[in-house]
Design an enzyme around this catalytic site. Sequence first.
Site, PDB file in Angstrom:
ATOM      1  N   LYS C  72       0.881  -1.184   0.000  1.00  0.00           N
ATOM      2  CA  LYS C  72       0.000   0.000   0.000  1.00  0.00           C
ATOM      3  C   LYS C  72       0.910   1.223   0.000  1.00  0.00           C
ATOM      4  O   LYS C  72       1.907   1.256   0.735  1.00  0.00           O
ATOM      5  CB  LYS C  72      -0.862  -0.046   1.259  1.00  0.00           C
ATOM      6  N   SER C 147      -9.587   1.588   3.201  1.00  0.00           N
ATOM      7  CA  SER C 147      -8.762   2.356   2.299  1.00  0.00           C
ATOM      8  C   SER C 147      -7.745   1.497   1.534  1.00  0.00           C
ATOM      9  O   SER C 147      -7.137   1.994   0.588  1.00  0.00           O
ATOM     10  CB  SER C 147      -8.012   3.440   3.065  1.00  0.00           C
ATOM     11  N   SER C 171      -9.719  -0.615   7.455  1.00  0.00           N
ATOM     12  CA  SER C 171      -9.182  -0.404   6.114  1.00  0.00           C
ATOM     13  C   SER C 171      -8.574  -1.595   5.416  1.00  0.00           C
ATOM     14  O   SER C 171      -8.311  -1.508   4.220  1.00  0.00           O
ATOM     15  CB  SER C 171      -8.138   0.716   6.151  1.00  0.00           C
TER      16      SER C 171
END
Lengths: 489, 107, 477
Positions: C72, C147, C171
């Site tokens: 990420k 996210s 997330s």
Amino acid sequence: MNSTELNSKRNNYVAVIGLEVHAQLATQTKAWCHCEVTAHALENTKVCEVCSAQPGTLPVLNKKVVEFASKMAMATHCKINDLSFFDRKNYFYPDLPKGYQISQFETPLAQDGYVEITNANGELKKIRIERIQIEEDTGKSTHEGEMSLINLNRAGTPLIEIVGKPDIETAEEASSYLKQLHSILTYLGVCHGNLQEGNFRCDVNVSIHKKGTNVWGTRTETKNLNSFKHVEKAIENEIERQVEILESGEKVIQQTLGFDPETLKVKVLRTKSDAHDYRYFPEPDLIPLVITEQEKTKWMNELPELPKVKQERFVQDYSLPVYDAEVLTADKNLAHYFEQVVKNYKGEPKKASNWIMVELLRLLNEFNIDVQKSPVSDFELAELLNAVFEGKISGKQAKDVFIKMFDEKKGALEVIKELGLVQISDTSALKELAEKLVAAHPTQTEQYLSGKDRLFGFFVGLVMKETKGQANPQVANDVMLEVLNKLKK
Amino acid sequence: MSEKKINEQTVKHVAGLAMLKIEESELGPYSEQLSKILSHIDELEKVNTEGVQIFANPMRECMHLFKDHCDRREDEIHASLGPSLVLKNAPDQKLNQFKIEAVIAEE
Amino acid sequence: MKSIYEAHLALKNKKMSALELLESCLSNRSEKNNAFISVTEDRAKSEAIKADEKIARGEWTSYLQGIPYSLKDLFVTEGLRTTAASKILYNYIPPYEGFVASAFKNAGAVLVGKVSLDEFGMGSTNENSAFGPVLNPLNATRVPGGSSGGSAASIAEGSSLVSMGTDTGGSSRLPANFCGIVGFKPSYGRVSRFGQIAYASSLDQASPMGNSVLDIGIVMEHLSKKDPHDASQVNLGQMKIVEDLLKIDGEYFKGKKIGLCMELIDGCKEDVKKALLQALDLMKNNGATIVNIELPHLKYSVSSYYIIATCEASANLSRYDGIHYGYRKSHNGQLEDTYKESRSLGFGEEVKKRILLGTYSLSSGYYDAYYSKACKVRRLIAQDFNHAFLNCDVIFSPVCASTAFELGEGPKDPVQMYMNDLYTIPANLAGLPALALPFGNGADQMPTGFQLIGKQFGDEALLKLGRSFEVLTGKKF
């Protein structure tokens, strides 16, 4: 208002002064990272990802910071909180790369301590310390035309903020208090205490109110003073300024002031309405600061003899006046120097004290040399003083010898020899000379013998002149008296 | 019309604290959105928290796991990054320092 | 779909090379899904070649050797652009390597690229990225969740076998749930946060996401060592769990007590509810007991979270000021304007909103009513869990009331949007480990699943239970 009027008006007021000191801790590395702490480095060479607040970085507390801060707390009789917390103090400024300063707001490391000073009446006065908290220093900005340049070498340097209660009433008391703190910090070795390098900085809060009233006035804050003299001047100037304001019927506004070292006067920086909303909240990246009993005991045992205690001991053991003891113990290294001299000196400690306070300090200050790096060692100074004590040279001669010892890093005996300064104390040689000189000045001899006693000095002076000042004055005096008395008969 | 919890004046003030620039035209919508959120959050007022200590970080509740002070470090010097890496991403620089519009003397 | 362990066996048995494995992953990458912000093909190839060389010499450093993974774009990688999916860091090249990035590099894994996210971790649909929304590989009209949407998408499309996401309020679990994969949020403080761009410091945790619990275990062994760069990380020693996980079978559920708050399940859509109940049945049929528990303050989680997270974020994002790095919009002569313009143009709308909310909640006069209150409620929620765990070993909960949302559908009402996180937020508030497992499908054929929440630092026990469940569903690796 002229100054006499001002002074008389001023006497109607009482000043209330509170001091906040920021002392940089003498650790090797910064508070939250392993970068070296040093005042002498090229720009941005002592910066890492943590102290430059790169995304994703975290603070990790330096063990030594805890030890040093705790020792200062102990040395100032504070109560150490076994559990204290870190908080974020939020504001934007280019020299604060995180956009917040890690500090201790709600529960600091230590609270409720004090130092003792001697006030104008010679009485002991306690100046209370409200709190000691651990925090970090910011980077530095310098002007470059219409732009500013930021150097982060100093960012993250560990600080303790020592907040004093407003127990101080005069500029002199403030100065005494600061010197005490400075002394303790340097004794402990937790702060280098170099004021020019910004190791020890002070903010001053001042308010005044009419004598006899209980309502305190509005206070102003003058920030970032780094000299004891500046603090005194700033306080005096600010008190005067506030007296003038109140006397003219106006009100004192809560403001932040700066100090102009050129004019030695305070100047307005900003008013309270511009003050920051720091939005303090608990620092989530650091766990609470725990101080264990073992740590406290260990550190307590490591505390050196503190300035006040040493001062009292000097008065007691060396029969020194308080003033001398104060001066000598202000610097731990100077105190040590003195004690070493006394160890080897055959005369009274007071003589050694005079010599160090006047001759040594004068030269050390003139050339900005630390006593630890003095070109004249304590042993060498003792040697010089012993030479005077034993009558080998006079006190006046010793002063010249000392200067040469200092300049050329030579020992006492070597310089005395070089200057050919061995003092003449031989009584018979001086008596012979005295007789010769008296015989060579019949007019003055007769005048003296007929009652002009004042001419005695003239005769002694002749001896001194003839021996190029090397005659032992006491002996010269005695023999001349003997010679002249003989003639009286 | 329900009263907004956080009006445009406040949004402007808060934006100032946060160094954000909100255009005049945006103040309304932000005030609207934030007010909605804050109105919902008001439900917390109903919760009885008398005598309850704040919970700021799960680790503050596990202090026994930090007995060996594993959260602290030695006072040892490690190499710093060096100016070229420190300033690698600086939008503007001069003489190995970050360059910005003049700072008003705060110190 | 391949897993780390399966690929490892293939590499070990010389069925394929690391380079071939990488190439197959790269060919699975779909531009349309937009999962990646930076694809690191050259670096990946050289890492794969190095892995093959070591394999040829019979040198094996870890299960992750030669395995393609994605990170990420909140994880700082030295010399490799790291953006947090924000314009404000669009050109940021980190001068240091973060913990997670370093752990994977040292394990010999192969970095396919940095994947997209909701800007700074703020969002639950991955529509808030400055680099455009990410699509759910299983259905292009749906969001992958957020996210860590890019992480989930990269696994679901097959361009990586494992991905590191983060989890602050769900997330990693929500996108795992929407894409039919496994997402694990370790106990807070178990994994170092050094090198993980901070959103909410007391809630953030690095989260491995992959195709099996076994894979998660493999990654956790590398992530669980004590990092001196994170003061808030506990020192529980490196996890040794893979061997145990390999031995686990369905028997593990015998005698286990599963805590259940039925009203949570009742709040879900019918098709999701059906899958949840089936999962519970499977556990019951294999010896587990369902225990009713109460979590009376759970309903306040979202409010508590949105105060605490935004307060911490408002401070964490203050460093993005256009001075030391990142986007800067210069303004003639005024420093304050540079700050304001850089930040306002650099940050997206959602980020600005949360910064405003956090700043407001901490500002003079509001601290007690908001931040302080929210933290007190947080303690009550944590206490609810402690109390519940007196009577059960693990807590069963939905991850989301529905399957993956439609793109652009996101409720215009911010409160509604925040309520999506209701099921996932509590574990972050209490600092507990939570494992999202895929199970079943919804009426729309999109994945459904559930989560198990474990006791604090009971990560190993939780992973073992999760492994047992996937074995029961017929998953080998």
